[in-house]
Design a protein around this motif. Sequence first.
Motif, PDB file in Angstrom:
ATOM      1  N   LEU A  33       0.828  -1.203   0.000  1.00  0.00           N
ATOM      2  CA  LEU A  33       0.000   0.000   0.000  1.00  0.00           C
ATOM      3  C   LEU A  33       0.867   1.258   0.000  1.00  0.00           C
ATOM      4  O   LEU A  33       1.914   1.302   0.646  1.00  0.00           O
ATOM      5  CB  LEU A  33      -0.905   0.003   1.242  1.00  0.00           C
ATOM      6  CG  LEU A  33      -2.006  -1.052   1.272  1.00  0.00           C
ATOM      7  CD1 LEU A  33      -2.566  -1.182   2.686  1.00  0.00           C
ATOM      8  CD2 LEU A  33      -3.119  -0.711   0.288  1.00  0.00           C
ATOM      9  N   ILE A  72      -9.901   1.728   1.179  1.00  0.00           N
ATOM     10  CA  ILE A  72      -9.437   1.855  -0.193  1.00  0.00           C
ATOM     11  C   ILE A  72     -10.499   2.610  -0.984  1.00  0.00           C
ATOM     12  O   ILE A  72     -11.653   2.161  -1.074  1.00  0.00           O
ATOM     13  CB  ILE A  72      -9.185   0.482  -0.858  1.00  0.00           C
ATOM     14  CG1 ILE A  72      -8.200  -0.353  -0.038  1.00  0.00           C
ATOM     15  CG2 ILE A  72      -8.706   0.656  -2.295  1.00  0.00           C
ATOM     16  CD1 ILE A  72      -6.787   0.149  -0.050  1.00  0.00           C
ATOM     17  N   GLU A  76      -8.395   4.557  -6.371  1.00  0.00           N
ATOM     18  CA  GLU A  76      -7.030   4.150  -6.044  1.00  0.00           C
ATOM     19  C   GLU A  76      -6.580   2.960  -6.881  1.00  0.00           C
ATOM     20  O   GLU A  76      -7.352   2.046  -7.162  1.00  0.00           O
ATOM     21  CB  GLU A  76      -6.925   3.772  -4.555  1.00  0.00           C
ATOM     22  CG  GLU A  76      -6.921   4.949  -3.619  1.00  0.00           C
ATOM     23  CD  GLU A  76      -6.585   4.517  -2.199  1.00  0.00           C
ATOM     24  OE1 GLU A  76      -5.432   4.112  -1.963  1.00  0.00           O
ATOM     25  OE2 GLU A  76      -7.477   4.568  -1.339  1.00  0.00           O
ATOM     26  N   GLN A  78      -4.208   0.276  -6.208  1.00  0.00           N
ATOM     27  CA  GLN A  78      -3.380  -0.478  -5.281  1.00  0.00           C
ATOM     28  C   GLN A  78      -3.246  -1.921  -5.771  1.00  0.00           C
ATOM     29  O   GLN A  78      -4.067  -2.395  -6.558  1.00  0.00           O
ATOM     30  CB  GLN A  78      -3.992  -0.459  -3.880  1.00  0.00           C
ATOM     31  CG  GLN A  78      -4.189   0.917  -3.284  1.00  0.00           C
ATOM     32  CD  GLN A  78      -2.908   1.530  -2.759  1.00  0.00           C
ATOM     33  OE1 GLN A  78      -1.825   0.930  -2.817  1.00  0.00           O
ATOM     34  NE2 GLN A  78      -3.005   2.761  -2.258  1.00  0.00           N
ATOM     35  N   TYR A 112      -4.878  -6.536   0.647  1.00  0.00           N
ATOM     36  CA  TYR A 112      -3.717  -5.784   0.192  1.00  0.00           C
ATOM     37  C   TYR A 112      -2.548  -6.019   1.138  1.00  0.00           C
ATOM     38  O   TYR A 112      -2.680  -6.700   2.163  1.00  0.00           O
ATOM     39  CB  TYR A 112      -4.068  -4.296   0.082  1.00  0.00           C
ATOM     40  CG  TYR A 112      -5.192  -4.039  -0.898  1.00  0.00           C
ATOM     41  CD1 TYR A 112      -4.925  -3.687  -2.215  1.00  0.00           C
ATOM     42  CD2 TYR A 112      -6.528  -4.187  -0.505  1.00  0.00           C
ATOM     43  CE1 TYR A 112      -5.949  -3.474  -3.127  1.00  0.00           C
ATOM     44  CE2 TYR A 112      -7.562  -3.986  -1.411  1.00  0.00           C
ATOM     45  CZ  TYR A 112      -7.277  -3.622  -2.709  1.00  0.00           C
ATOM     46  OH  TYR A 112      -8.291  -3.429  -3.611  1.00  0.00           O
ATOM     47  N   SER A 115       2.680  -1.400   3.875  1.00  0.00           N
ATOM     48  CA  SER A 115       3.635  -0.535   3.167  1.00  0.00           C
ATOM     49  C   SER A 115       5.093  -0.943   3.326  1.00  0.00           C
ATOM     50  O   SER A 115       5.938  -0.521   2.535  1.00  0.00           O
ATOM     51  CB  SER A 115       3.479   0.908   3.664  1.00  0.00           C
ATOM     52  OG  SER A 115       2.148   1.340   3.553  1.00  0.00           O
TER      53      SER A 115
END
Length: 395
Positions: A33, A72, A76, A78, A112, A115
């Motif tokens: 992300l 989300i 976006e 992603q 997802y 990061s």
Amino acid sequence: MNKSLVPKIRFKGFNDEWKKYKLNDIGLFFRGLYNKTKADFEINNSNFYYVTYTNIYNNSFIKIDSLKYVNINNNEKQNRLIKGDILFTMTSETYNEVGLCSIFNSDIDNVYLNSFCSGFRIINIKAINSIFLLFLLLSIQYREKIIKMANGFTRYNLSKKLLLNLQVKIPNIIQQNKIADFFTIIDRKIELIKEQLILLEKQKQYYLNNMFANEKSYPKIRFKGFNNEWKSKKIKEILNYQQPTKFIVKDKIENQGKIPVLTANKSFILGYANEKNIYENIPVIIFDDFTMDMKYVNFKFMVKSSAIKILKSKTNNINLFYVFNLLKNLKLFSSDHKRYYISYVSEINVLFPNINEQTKIAHFFTIIDRKIELIKEQLNLLEKQKQYYLNNMFI
């Protein structure tokens, strides 16, 4: 046959050499992300989920029940996870934790990646078994290669470019499937044992919470036949304490020796020594005067720190293992760097049963603790077996 292309342990019937590839030949990396704010992760309910760093760090297979919510937006772009994606920890505070990986092996949609990690997606799933590749990357020879790729000082980071150039040796798909199934079974056994351990520890905590009295009430659970009132006593009326001055180890602590050197915290046995000033009047409770960690000890020992206090029953009417569980149930914790036993712990009032009830309760927790230890031994053995096969079934 080239021995460098053949593992030490193979399933019967497989004799062909393994082939060399680079990760770049079999898949591609994608990012987790990005462009998210703290508020995107503070929601309590959503149709979107993400895999946390710790979920990857702690598990070979991503735990679906440990997924967290994330927001989300419709616009976006992603990277959504698909079944078979291998997830890497790309940054860490230590070398040994960087580049660990786990597999997302579920058909759940809208999941997802956090990061601080990256995903690796196999291009030709008919030629490469993603579970096989996962365990190959977790084997000692590949962990050593990946760790060497890490750079940094206070924090270590991996480069996707370096990882893509990692050379791996892979057999045909039939062997891959066989090895993947083998490690999947081992991993499932380990997870089942961990679940047993968690359940038993929860049961122990339930009984700890309900079989000891506090200043306001008698215990909720008592053994049949015990009806006597519990008496209020201070800890200092129950226990004597001793400073460990004579029993502090002076020699070098080693892995091999005659006498265990103890601490009251999680590590417990720091090592061994061969000195003569040994504490032998067991059993005792060793208590860290600063952290208030404690351990029940029923074998000869020495200690490393003068902060340890050695606690002993004052009379024969005290069951020390009962007192140990009572103290653990008080949930003591330290907030400042100061000594606590004399000024605080020894002055605590507790309700105390007679010796027969103490002994009954102590025996009950002895049985639970032994079951927990047996499960831990079983888990440790299985994890060692898994590591042995990881070290010998890949090249």
